[in-house]
Design a protein around this motif. Structure first.
Motif, PDB file in Angstrom:
ATOM      1  N   LEU A  11       0.844  -1.183   0.000  1.00 43.18           N
ATOM      2  CA  LEU A  11       0.000   0.000   0.000  1.00 43.18           C
ATOM      3  C   LEU A  11       0.886   1.242   0.000  1.00 43.18           C
ATOM      4  O   LEU A  11       1.798   1.347   0.821  1.00 43.18           O
ATOM      5  CB  LEU A  11      -0.901   0.035   1.233  1.00 43.18           C
ATOM      6  CG  LEU A  11      -2.102  -0.915   1.247  1.00 43.18           C
ATOM      7  CD1 LEU A  11      -2.780  -0.871   2.603  1.00 43.18           C
ATOM      8  CD2 LEU A  11      -3.093  -0.552   0.143  1.00 43.18           C
ATOM      9  N   PRO A  12       0.646   2.179  -0.911  1.00 45.49           N
ATOM     10  CA  PRO A  12       1.404   3.427  -0.881  1.00 45.49           C
ATOM     11  C   PRO A  12       1.012   4.246   0.346  1.00 45.49           C
ATOM     12  O   PRO A  12      -0.035   4.006   0.958  1.00 45.49           O
ATOM     13  CB  PRO A  12       0.983   4.126  -2.176  1.00 45.49           C
ATOM     14  CG  PRO A  12      -0.375   3.586  -2.476  1.00 45.49           C
ATOM     15  CD  PRO A  12      -0.354   2.164  -1.995  1.00 45.49           C
ATOM     16  N   SER A  13       1.819   5.213   0.693  1.00 43.66           N
ATOM     17  CA  SER A  13       1.575   5.989   1.910  1.00 43.66           C
ATOM     18  C   SER A  13       0.520   7.080   1.722  1.00 43.66           C
ATOM     19  O   SER A  13      -0.068   7.547   2.698  1.00 43.66           O
ATOM     20  CB  SER A  13       2.878   6.631   2.394  1.00 43.66           C
ATOM     21  OG  SER A  13       3.416   7.483   1.389  1.00 43.66           O
ATOM     22  N   GLY A  14       0.256   7.492   0.487  1.00 47.93           N
ATOM     23  CA  GLY A  14      -0.666   8.590   0.248  1.00 47.93           C
ATOM     24  C   GLY A  14      -2.117   8.237   0.542  1.00 47.93           C
ATOM     25  O   GLY A  14      -2.561   7.117   0.264  1.00 47.93           O
ATOM     26  N   ARG A  15      -2.855   9.182   1.124  1.00 51.04           N
ATOM     27  CA  ARG A  15      -4.284   9.009   1.398  1.00 51.04           C
ATOM     28  C   ARG A  15      -5.027  10.270   0.955  1.00 51.04           C
ATOM     29  O   ARG A  15      -4.542  11.391   1.136  1.00 51.04           O
ATOM     30  CB  ARG A  15      -4.534   8.767   2.892  1.00 51.04           C
ATOM     31  CG  ARG A  15      -3.918   7.499   3.448  1.00 51.04           C
ATOM     32  CD  ARG A  15      -4.579   6.246   2.891  1.00 51.04           C
ATOM     33  NE  ARG A  15      -4.009   5.032   3.474  1.00 51.04           N
ATOM     34  CZ  ARG A  15      -2.940   4.405   2.998  1.00 51.04           C
ATOM     35  NH1 ARG A  15      -2.320   4.894   1.928  1.00 51.04           N
ATOM     36  NH2 ARG A  15      -2.496   3.301   3.569  1.00 51.04           N
ATOM     37  N   VAL A  16      -6.207  10.056   0.386  1.00 51.47           N
ATOM     38  CA  VAL A  16      -7.039  11.159  -0.081  1.00 51.47           C
ATOM     39  C   VAL A  16      -8.424  11.012   0.536  1.00 51.47           C
ATOM     40  O   VAL A  16      -9.057   9.961   0.392  1.00 51.47           O
ATOM     41  CB  VAL A  16      -7.149  11.160  -1.621  1.00 51.47           C
ATOM     42  CG1 VAL A  16      -8.097  12.259  -2.085  1.00 51.47           C
ATOM     43  CG2 VAL A  16      -5.780  11.329  -2.262  1.00 51.47           C
ATOM     44  N   PRO A  17      -8.933  12.025   1.248  1.00 51.92           N
ATOM     45  CA  PRO A  17     -10.289  11.924   1.793  1.00 51.92           C
ATOM     46  C   PRO A  17     -11.311  11.879   0.662  1.00 51.92           C
ATOM     47  O   PRO A  17     -11.107  12.489  -0.397  1.00 51.92           O
ATOM     48  CB  PRO A  17     -10.428  13.196   2.631  1.00 51.92           C
ATOM     49  CG  PRO A  17      -9.416  14.139   2.086  1.00 51.92           C
ATOM     50  CD  PRO A  17      -8.272  13.305   1.593  1.00 51.92           C
ATOM     51  N   ILE A  18     -12.398  11.159   0.881  1.00 48.42           N
ATOM     52  CA  ILE A  18     -13.379  10.996  -0.189  1.00 48.42           C
ATOM     53  C   ILE A  18     -14.006  12.332  -0.597  1.00 48.42           C
ATOM     54  O   ILE A  18     -14.442  12.488  -1.740  1.00 48.42           O
ATOM     55  CB  ILE A  18     -14.473   9.979   0.198  1.00 48.42           C
ATOM     56  CG1 ILE A  18     -15.232  10.423   1.457  1.00 48.42           C
ATOM     57  CG2 ILE A  18     -13.849   8.596   0.396  1.00 48.42           C
ATOM     58  CD1 ILE A  18     -16.410   9.510   1.802  1.00 48.42           C
ATOM     59  N   GLU A  19     -14.024  13.316   0.307  1.00 54.18           N
ATOM     60  CA  GLU A  19     -14.559  14.637  -0.046  1.00 54.18           C
ATOM     61  C   GLU A  19     -13.767  15.271  -1.185  1.00 54.18           C
ATOM     62  O   GLU A  19     -14.320  16.012  -2.000  1.00 54.18           O
ATOM     63  CB  GLU A  19     -14.538  15.556   1.173  1.00 54.18           C
ATOM     64  CG  GLU A  19     -15.562  15.221   2.238  1.00 54.18           C
ATOM     65  CD  GLU A  19     -15.144  14.081   3.155  1.00 54.18           C
ATOM     66  OE1 GLU A  19     -15.939  13.702   4.032  1.00 54.18           O
ATOM     67  OE2 GLU A  19     -14.001  13.567   2.996  1.00 54.18           O
ATOM     68  N   ALA A  20     -12.457  14.983  -1.243  1.00 48.27           N
ATOM     69  CA  ALA A  20     -11.615  15.568  -2.287  1.00 48.27           C
ATOM     70  C   ALA A  20     -11.887  14.965  -3.662  1.00 48.27           C
ATOM     71  O   ALA A  20     -11.476  15.532  -4.682  1.00 48.27           O
ATOM     72  CB  ALA A  20     -10.143  15.384  -1.920  1.00 48.27           C
ATOM     73  N   LEU A  21     -12.575  13.834  -3.693  1.00 53.37           N
ATOM     74  CA  LEU A  21     -12.886  13.169  -4.967  1.00 53.37           C
ATOM     75  C   LEU A  21     -14.263  13.540  -5.496  1.00 53.37           C
ATOM     76  O   LEU A  21     -14.609  13.177  -6.618  1.00 53.37           O
ATOM     77  CB  LEU A  21     -12.808  11.651  -4.786  1.00 53.37           C
ATOM     78  CG  LEU A  21     -11.482  11.089  -4.275  1.00 53.37           C
ATOM     79  CD1 LEU A  21     -11.615   9.586  -4.026  1.00 53.37           C
ATOM     80  CD2 LEU A  21     -10.363  11.362  -5.256  1.00 53.37           C
ATOM     81  N   ALA A  22     -15.041  14.248  -4.687  1.00 54.29           N
ATOM     82  CA  ALA A  22     -16.435  14.510  -5.037  1.00 54.29           C
ATOM     83  C   ALA A  22     -16.580  15.259  -6.357  1.00 54.29           C
ATOM     84  O   ALA A  22     -17.446  14.939  -7.178  1.00 54.29           O
ATOM     85  CB  ALA A  22     -17.125  15.271  -3.907  1.00 54.29           C
TER      86      ALA A  22
END
Length: 312
Positions: A11-22
């Motif tokens: 798993l890569p270290s980066g995380r994106v909150p689902i709000e940022a994908l909206a």
């Protein structure tokens, strides 16, 4: 008997909150809140700037058992949720094989006919190929993992978000651990156009829990076991609600379904089972000699419900 000789994930270290994908996915604030509060999704893993080769390379790096056994690999299979995972003419799987020093004559192919359940299909196919060859030392390398490189590859409409990561396993035709006891599949061709038909989508959601529970029961029965003997279920990480529904239908304890990665990683295409295998080991849910289940559903050109029983 088909067995998993070794299992690894990355798993890569980066995380994106689902709000940022909206925005890119055209989701309303209300839809995002439903995903977070109802489905249990919070953020997804991303390897910004990284390639599919980087993801697969990371998973294989954890396969310590492959080192010194590269000459025993007879097949390489890439389990895919989507038919196209990189732009033409890139071929990251063959690039990886060259890096690993695998024989140039080793067959390399993708398995994607069962969408997100294709990882189980790849394990089954690898075991069958090795058994037909008759070489007890031969191995197959099964890879899983994709990039969320288009809006279609970033989310499962109304159900989940795809995360980036990868899994890898070495399959043998015989072995003393993680032996495949049974494999059951239910193919539903009537859902061929589910993505384009609201009525079919509604019907798919209606039968989802019952169909997935039924295929788990079928696999457990084929293994000659009772469901209460199954120590853990390693699911596809679509969302928590879907699996809670399956547990209700089966009468199976929720706490034995490994859903740890749903809120923090998302649905990592066909690699979920490999991620959850590591987590189940760490949680002590997989014990020597005891059975567990890998299960998944996939929707693409038709729907697939699949389950595999293994003995750790």
């Amino acid at each position: 008997m088909t067995s998993l000789f070794a299992v690894s994930d990355h798993l890569p270290s980066g995380r994106v909150p689902i709000e940022a994908l909206a925005g890119e996915l055209g989701l309303t604030p209300m839809q995002v809140r439903i995903f977070r509060r109802y489905h249990g999704l919070g953020e997804v893993s991303r390897d910004e700037g990284g390639s599919l080769l980087d993801l697969l390379r990371g998973a294989v790096a954890g396969l310590a058992a492959l080192r010194g056994r590269e000459h025993l690999v007879r097949y390489v299979l890439h389990a895919r949720s989507f038919p196209t995972v990189v732009p033409y003419p890139h071929d990251p799987v063959r690039e990886l094989c060259a890096e690993l020093g695998l024989d140039a004559g080793v067959p390399v192919f993708s398995v994607g006919h069962h969408a997100c359940a294709s990882g189980l299909l790849a394990i089954d196919a690898a075991g069958r190929l090795l058994a037909a060859d008759g070489d007890p030392e031969a191995l197959a390398l099964v890879l899983a993992g994709e990039k969320a490189f288009t809006p279609e590859a970033a989310a499962v409409p109304g159900s989940s978000f795809f995360g980036e990561g990868a899994g890898a396993c070495l399959v043998s035709a015989s072995g003393g651990r993680d032996r495949v006891l049974s494999y059951a599949v239910d193919l539903r061709g009537e859902f061929d156009t589910v993505a384009d038909c609201a009525e079919l989508e509604s019907e798919f959601q209606r039968i989802y829990g019952e169909a997935l529970a039924a295929v788990v029961r079928a696999a457990v029965e084929r293994a000659g076991l009772a469901l209460e003997r199954v120590t853990a279920v390693l699911p596809h990480n679509v969302n928590r609600v879907a699996w809670h529904q399956v547990c209700r239908v089966l009468g199976y304890p929720r706490e034995r379904v490994v859903l740890d990665h749903v809120p923090t990683v998302g649905h990592v295409f066909c690699a979920d089972h490999f991620l959850n295998h590591r987590t189940a080991r760490q949680r002590g849910l997989l014990r020597p000699g005891e059975p567990y289940v890998m299960a998944a559903a996939g929707a693409g050109r038709g729907a697939t419900f699949a389950a595999m029983v293994l003995q750790h």
